[in-house]
Design an enzyme around this catalytic site. Structure first.
Site, PDB file in Angstrom:
ATOM      1  N   HIS A  42       0.817  -1.213   0.000  1.00  0.00           N
ATOM      2  CA  HIS A  42       0.000   0.000   0.000  1.00  0.00           C
ATOM      3  C   HIS A  42       0.855   1.270   0.000  1.00  0.00           C
ATOM      4  CE1 HIS A  42       0.901   0.666   4.297  1.00  0.00           C
ATOM      5  NE2 HIS A  42       0.816  -0.644   4.405  1.00  0.00           N
ATOM      6  N   ASP A  43       0.377   2.275  -0.729  1.00  0.00           N
ATOM      7  CA  ASP A  43       0.956   3.623  -0.742  1.00  0.00           C
ATOM      8  C   ASP A  43       2.340   3.692  -1.366  1.00  0.00           C
ATOM      9  OD1 ASP A  43      -1.153   5.155   0.952  1.00  0.00           O
ATOM     10  OD2 ASP A  43      -0.644   3.434   2.214  1.00  0.00           O
TER      11      ASP A  43
ATOM     12  N   GLY B 206       5.076  -0.892   2.840  1.00  0.00           N
ATOM     13  CA  GLY B 206       4.234   0.268   2.584  1.00  0.00           C
ATOM     14  C   GLY B 206       5.002   1.569   2.480  1.00  0.00           C
TER      15      GLY B 206
END
Length: 256
Positions: free
Chosen positions: A119-120, A137
């Site tokens: 994520h991200d 992340g």
């Protein structure tokens, strides 16, 4: 071009000449650009946008919810550019709601089997992820990076442009641009000179970067002292300027 045994939600947007293989599942909110090829047993979910002319191989999972305990179902995104190759068993997750809400993969990347982009993350263009490479992340990867197999990048780290990592490299800090690095934990092993020559860096720029590398890693100077020594070298070399700016803006610290 859509196999009768594929499941495509009516809410998905499918471009022209898209191939979707048997037993693949395309969820609502997914957008797939023209000429993209999706093999069998691929799952694409969430607010996921995929550009043109990508190739996505079997058993990959794109756009699933982030592996983050704080995620509460917010409408976050995964965005993938054009002409990427994503091989078998790769996982690319949507973002959390805390950092702009987007996980991004640029153009012309080659993601080999069993890789993970968490994520991200923000990955640039023309990168190569050898098998088993994983980004935690909030990782940023600049353009033209090559990861050796099973490289592991800790969360919030940055990897500078034109770097190359050895097999099994693990880093908990930022990796400045243009370096060859290896080890657990990662240490520098010089400039990626062969890669720079392939990408048409001038001999003058490479020589300036060699001097910059020696100042940072061979002089015995403290980081702030090395930065002072590097400042004059950026006037006539944009590559050296990028090298210096990357170091200056490091929040996790750089490998040394």
């Amino acid at each position: 071009m859509i196999h009768p045994q594929a499941i495509v939600d009516p809410g998905a947007k499918i471009g022209k000449n898209v191939h979707i293989g048997p037993f693949s599942v395309i969820g609502p909110g997914v957008e797939i650009g023209d000429e993209t090829w999706i093999g069998p047993h691929v799952v694409i979910n969430g607010l996921t946008r995929i550009g043109k002319d990508n190739k996505i191989y079997q058993f990959s999972s794109l756009g699933e919810a982030p592996q983050h305990l704080g995620y509460q179902g917010e409408p976050t995104r995964l965005e993938i550019g054009d002409r990427n190759v994503i091989r078998e068993y790769c996982t690319l997750n949507r973002a959390t709601a805390t950092s702009g809400g987007v996980t991004h993969l640029g153009d012309d990347n080659f993601i080999m089997a069993y890789c993970h982009v968490a994520h991200d993350c923000h990955v640039g263009n023309r990168t190569i992820f050898a098998n088993g490479t994983s980004l935690a992340g909030h990782v940023t990867v600049e353009d033209n990076v090559i990861f050796g197999g099973f490289s592991l990048i800790h969360q919030f780290c940055r990897v500078g442009a034109h770097c190359m990592t050895g097999i099994g490299t693990v880093t908990f800090k930022d990796i400045p641009p243009y370096l060859l690095v290896a080890g657990n934990t990662a240490v520098p092993h010089g400039l990626n000179v062969r890669g720079l020559k392939r990408r048409k860096f001038s001999s003058d720029s490479i020589e300036i970067l060699r001097k910059a590398y020696k100042i940072l890693y061979k002089s015995g100077l403290r980081l702030n002292e090395a930065i002072e020594q590097l400042e004059p070298m950026t006037k006539d070399c944009t590559e050296a300027m990028h090298f210096l700016n990357f170091i200056k803006h490091s929040e996790r610290g750089i490998i040394r």
